[in-house]
Design a protein around this motif. Structure first.
Motif, PDB file in Angstrom:
ATOM      1  N   ILE A 128      56.244  41.291  80.513  1.00  0.00           N
ATOM      2  CA  ILE A 128      55.187  40.943  79.935  1.00  0.00           C
ATOM      3  C   ILE A 128      55.813  40.201  78.422  1.00  0.00           C
ATOM      4  O   ILE A 128      54.876  39.686  77.794  1.00  0.00           O
ATOM      5  N   ARG A 129      56.975  40.385  78.251  1.00  0.00           N
ATOM      6  CA  ARG A 129      57.339  39.362  77.089  1.00  0.00           C
ATOM      7  C   ARG A 129      57.589  38.150  77.204  1.00  0.00           C
ATOM      8  O   ARG A 129      57.765  37.386  76.263  1.00  0.00           O
ATOM      9  N   GLU A 130      57.481  37.796  78.490  1.00  0.00           N
ATOM     10  CA  GLU A 130      57.661  36.279  78.889  1.00  0.00           C
ATOM     11  C   GLU A 130      56.102  35.689  78.592  1.00  0.00           C
ATOM     12  O   GLU A 130      55.249  36.185  79.302  1.00  0.00           O
ATOM     13  N   PRO A 131      56.414  34.321  78.176  1.00  0.00           N
ATOM     14  CA  PRO A 131      55.129  33.683  78.127  1.00  0.00           C
ATOM     15  C   PRO A 131      54.574  33.345  79.405  1.00  0.00           C
ATOM     16  O   PRO A 131      53.172  33.365  79.490  1.00  0.00           O
ATOM     17  N   ALA A 132      55.319  33.086  80.421  1.00  0.00           N
ATOM     18  CA  ALA A 132      54.854  32.766  81.849  1.00  0.00           C
ATOM     19  C   ALA A 132      54.107  33.999  82.437  1.00  0.00           C
ATOM     20  O   ALA A 132      53.062  33.715  82.977  1.00  0.00           O
ATOM     21  N   VAL A 133      54.475  35.261  82.170  1.00  0.00           N
ATOM     22  CA  VAL A 133      53.914  36.363  82.660  1.00  0.00           C
ATOM     23  C   VAL A 133      52.702  36.623  81.921  1.00  0.00           C
ATOM     24  O   VAL A 133      51.563  36.841  82.505  1.00  0.00           O
ATOM     25  N   GLN A 134      52.741  36.384  80.651  1.00  0.00           N
ATOM     26  CA  GLN A 134      51.505  36.336  79.913  1.00  0.00           C
ATOM     27  C   GLN A 134      50.229  35.643  80.391  1.00  0.00           C
ATOM     28  O   GLN A 134      49.052  35.749  80.291  1.00  0.00           O
ATOM     29  N   THR A 159      46.147  52.898  75.706  1.00  0.00           N
ATOM     30  CA  THR A 159      46.684  52.140  74.506  1.00  0.00           C
ATOM     31  C   THR A 159      47.714  53.140  73.640  1.00  0.00           C
ATOM     32  O   THR A 159      48.690  52.666  73.415  1.00  0.00           O
ATOM     33  N   ASN A 160      47.001  53.994  73.183  1.00  0.00           N
ATOM     34  CA  ASN A 160      47.863  55.151  72.487  1.00  0.00           C
ATOM     35  C   ASN A 160      49.206  55.565  72.988  1.00  0.00           C
ATOM     36  O   ASN A 160      50.070  55.721  72.398  1.00  0.00           O
ATOM     37  N   LEU A 161      48.950  56.095  74.242  1.00  0.00           N
ATOM     38  CA  LEU A 161      50.148  56.575  75.140  1.00  0.00           C
ATOM     39  C   LEU A 161      50.937  55.508  75.522  1.00  0.00           C
ATOM     40  O   LEU A 161      52.132  55.435  75.250  1.00  0.00           O
ATOM     41  N   SER A 162      50.409  54.283  75.680  1.00  0.00           N
ATOM     42  CA  SER A 162      51.565  52.993  75.951  1.00  0.00           C
ATOM     43  C   SER A 162      52.283  52.907  74.465  1.00  0.00           C
ATOM     44  O   SER A 162      53.300  52.563  74.620  1.00  0.00           O
ATOM     45  N   ARG A 163      51.602  52.941  73.583  1.00  0.00           N
ATOM     46  CA  ARG A 163      52.314  52.456  72.019  1.00  0.00           C
ATOM     47  C   ARG A 163      53.526  53.482  71.958  1.00  0.00           C
ATOM     48  O   ARG A 163      54.440  53.074  71.285  1.00  0.00           O
ATOM     49  N   LEU A 164      53.086  54.883  72.388  1.00  0.00           N
ATOM     50  CA  LEU A 164      54.268  55.920  72.111  1.00  0.00           C
ATOM     51  C   LEU A 164      55.137  55.730  73.029  1.00  0.00           C
ATOM     52  O   LEU A 164      56.583  55.916  72.768  1.00  0.00           O
ATOM     53  N   ALA A 165      54.962  55.307  74.349  1.00  0.00           N
ATOM     54  CA  ALA A 165      55.888  55.187  75.405  1.00  0.00           C
ATOM     55  C   ALA A 165      56.861  54.209  75.619  1.00  0.00           C
ATOM     56  O   ALA A 165      57.958  54.011  76.176  1.00  0.00           O
ATOM     57  N   LEU A 166      56.223  52.788  75.609  1.00  0.00           N
ATOM     58  CA  LEU A 166      56.762  51.705  76.055  1.00  0.00           C
ATOM     59  C   LEU A 166      57.672  51.419  74.811  1.00  0.00           C
ATOM     60  O   LEU A 166      57.773  51.692  73.745  1.00  0.00           O
ATOM     61  N   VAL A 170      57.828  45.645  73.964  1.00  0.00           N
ATOM     62  CA  VAL A 170      56.953  45.507  75.225  1.00  0.00           C
ATOM     63  C   VAL A 170      55.564  45.587  74.687  1.00  0.00           C
ATOM     64  O   VAL A 170      54.638  44.895  75.056  1.00  0.00           O
ATOM     65  N   TYR A 171      55.439  46.645  74.039  1.00  0.00           N
ATOM     66  CA  TYR A 171      54.097  47.052  73.423  1.00  0.00           C
ATOM     67  C   TYR A 171      53.589  45.959  72.569  1.00  0.00           C
ATOM     68  O   TYR A 171      52.249  45.535  72.625  1.00  0.00           O
ATOM     69  N   ASP A 172      54.486  45.623  71.551  1.00  0.00           N
ATOM     70  CA  ASP A 172      53.907  44.261  70.796  1.00  0.00           C
ATOM     71  C   ASP A 172      53.476  43.304  71.552  1.00  0.00           C
ATOM     72  O   ASP A 172      52.489  42.612  71.185  1.00  0.00           O
ATOM     73  N   SER A 173      54.215  42.917  72.776  1.00  0.00           N
ATOM     74  CA  SER A 173      53.810  41.910  73.595  1.00  0.00           C
ATOM     75  C   SER A 173      52.601  41.953  74.214  1.00  0.00           C
ATOM     76  O   SER A 173      51.728  41.088  74.534  1.00  0.00           O
ATOM     77  N   LEU A 174      52.287  43.239  74.739  1.00  0.00           N
ATOM     78  CA  LEU A 174      51.043  43.692  75.345  1.00  0.00           C
ATOM     79  C   LEU A 174      50.036  43.453  74.474  1.00  0.00           C
ATOM     80  O   LEU A 174      49.005  42.866  74.859  1.00  0.00           O
TER      81      LEU A 174
END
Length: 357
Positions: A128-134, A159-166, A170-174
């Motif tokens: 999801i860091r890729e613009p095409a995937v977004q 979102t909170n678990l994702s922020r800790l784990a990713l 990747v989280y910033d892109s999400l």
């Protein structure tokens, strides 16, 4: 139900109507929350999907719609609108025919391993860091909203678990991707109430085990568009030995001023012991009773379980190391649709008249 509709429900189960009388309502306490389940069946076959929906309908007044972005198909140039009309529309029409509000939730990462991106993206070597995937995500979100018209729509889960784990990038892109879609929906005149979900045990410092209450302030800053807050909660995995140990303000403390309505969109308590955790059908029933007390305290909008039945793991692909077995016995009935004691506690809450918040 047509074979196509049944297949749609089956596809939803892990991408992710009988006319039984409802229990008679006591004259005392009302409830603020809707109650419901998703189409997830105990076994991956068409007949069982149909039976699952038919069986939980008399115990529900809303439907949960878990969705996973079909990354592989869309990156191969299949339009989101084609996929949604083929795989979800008939199911939502069925729910609407039963007068069920539809609460949808889109999972953009790996729901069983928040440290990883979606399995299809990983298999394709994409991110999801890729613009095409977004852009694929944006197209899918827009199609879900414009074709299915859910009453509530989650744009990202836990979102909170994702922020800790990713990984941080990747989280910033999400976060960026989700906010762009939220702005697009607002500009298009969407009527869905947008939300994200948070993991309650993580917010309380119990997953991972910090034992310090963390809260969700950062999530509110990261996703300022939300009109409701989804909750994911599995207290038996967060170190609570007994259901009565879960604090009565377990949900309410996350939004102490009542600024956001809360919806429990996934969770439960296993009726069977899992590694390191003892449980039983009786303990699960006590949890359902306690959960409704916690939901009352929070004046929740909804309480859902993804699974109404247990899961027959021989019917599901379970990769080595998967945590799916931890969730195999969350159902209020077993894989043969035999009721557990927890269903009676659920029905006790369901029998209460519902009031608007």
């Amino acid at each position: 139900m047509t074979a196509r509709r049944a297949r749609c429900a089956l596809l939803l189960a892990f991408a992710c109507l009988t006319t039984c009388a409802k229990p008679s309502a006591p004259a005392s306490q009302s409830r603020s929350y809707l109650l419901g389940f998703s189409a997830t069946p105990p076994r991956l076959d068409v007949a069982t999907v149909i039976r699952t929906i038919d069986t939980w309908s008399p115990h529900s007044d809303a439907a949960l719609l878990p969705l996973t972005v079909p990354w592989r198909s869309m990156l191969a140039d299949t339009a989101a609108a084609v996929i949604i009309r083929r795989e979800q529309l008939e199911l939502v029409q069925l729910y609407r025919s039963r007068h069920f509000p539809v609460v949808a939730m889109i999972d953009a990462t790996d729901g069983l391993a928040r440290e990883r991106e979606a399995p299809e993206l990983v298999a394709l070597g994409r991110s999801i860091r890729e613009p095409a995937v977004q852009r694929v995500y944006h197209e899918y979100v827009a199609a879900v909203d414009s074709i299915l018209h859910p009453d509530y729509l989650a744009l990202v889960m836990e979102t909170n678990l994702s922020r800790l784990a990713l990984p941080r990038d990747v989280y910033d892109s999400l976060r960026t991707m989700v906010n762009v879609s939220a702005a697009s929906l607002a500009a298009s005149g969407s009527t869905a109430r947008l939300y994200v979900s948070v993991q309650v045990e993580t917010a309380w410092g119990r997953l991972p085990q910090t034992r310090a209450f963390v809260g969700i302030d950062e999530d509110l800053r990261d996703f300022p568009f939300i009109k409701a807050l989804g909750l994911s909660s599995y207290p038996f995995l967060g170190g609570f030995a007994e259901p009565e140990d879960v604090p009565i303000d377990y949900y309410r403390r996350l939004v102490p001023n009542g600024s956001l309505p809360v919806l429990v969109v996934e969770g439960g308590w296993s009726s069977a012991s899992v590694p390191g955790i003892a449980s039983s059908p009786e303990r699960q029933a006590r949890y359902i009773k306690r959960q409704m007390q916690i939901a009352d305290e929070a004046r929740a909008l909804a309480v859902f379980q993804i699974t109404f039945t247990d899961l027959d793991l021989s019917s599901f692909p379970v990769p080595d190391g998967s945590i799916l077995p931890l969730f195999a016995h969350l159902g209020l009935v077993d894989t043969a649709f035999r009721s557990k004691p927890a269903l009676a506690e659920w029905d006790h809450a369901f029998a209460r008249p519902r009031r608007e918040n």
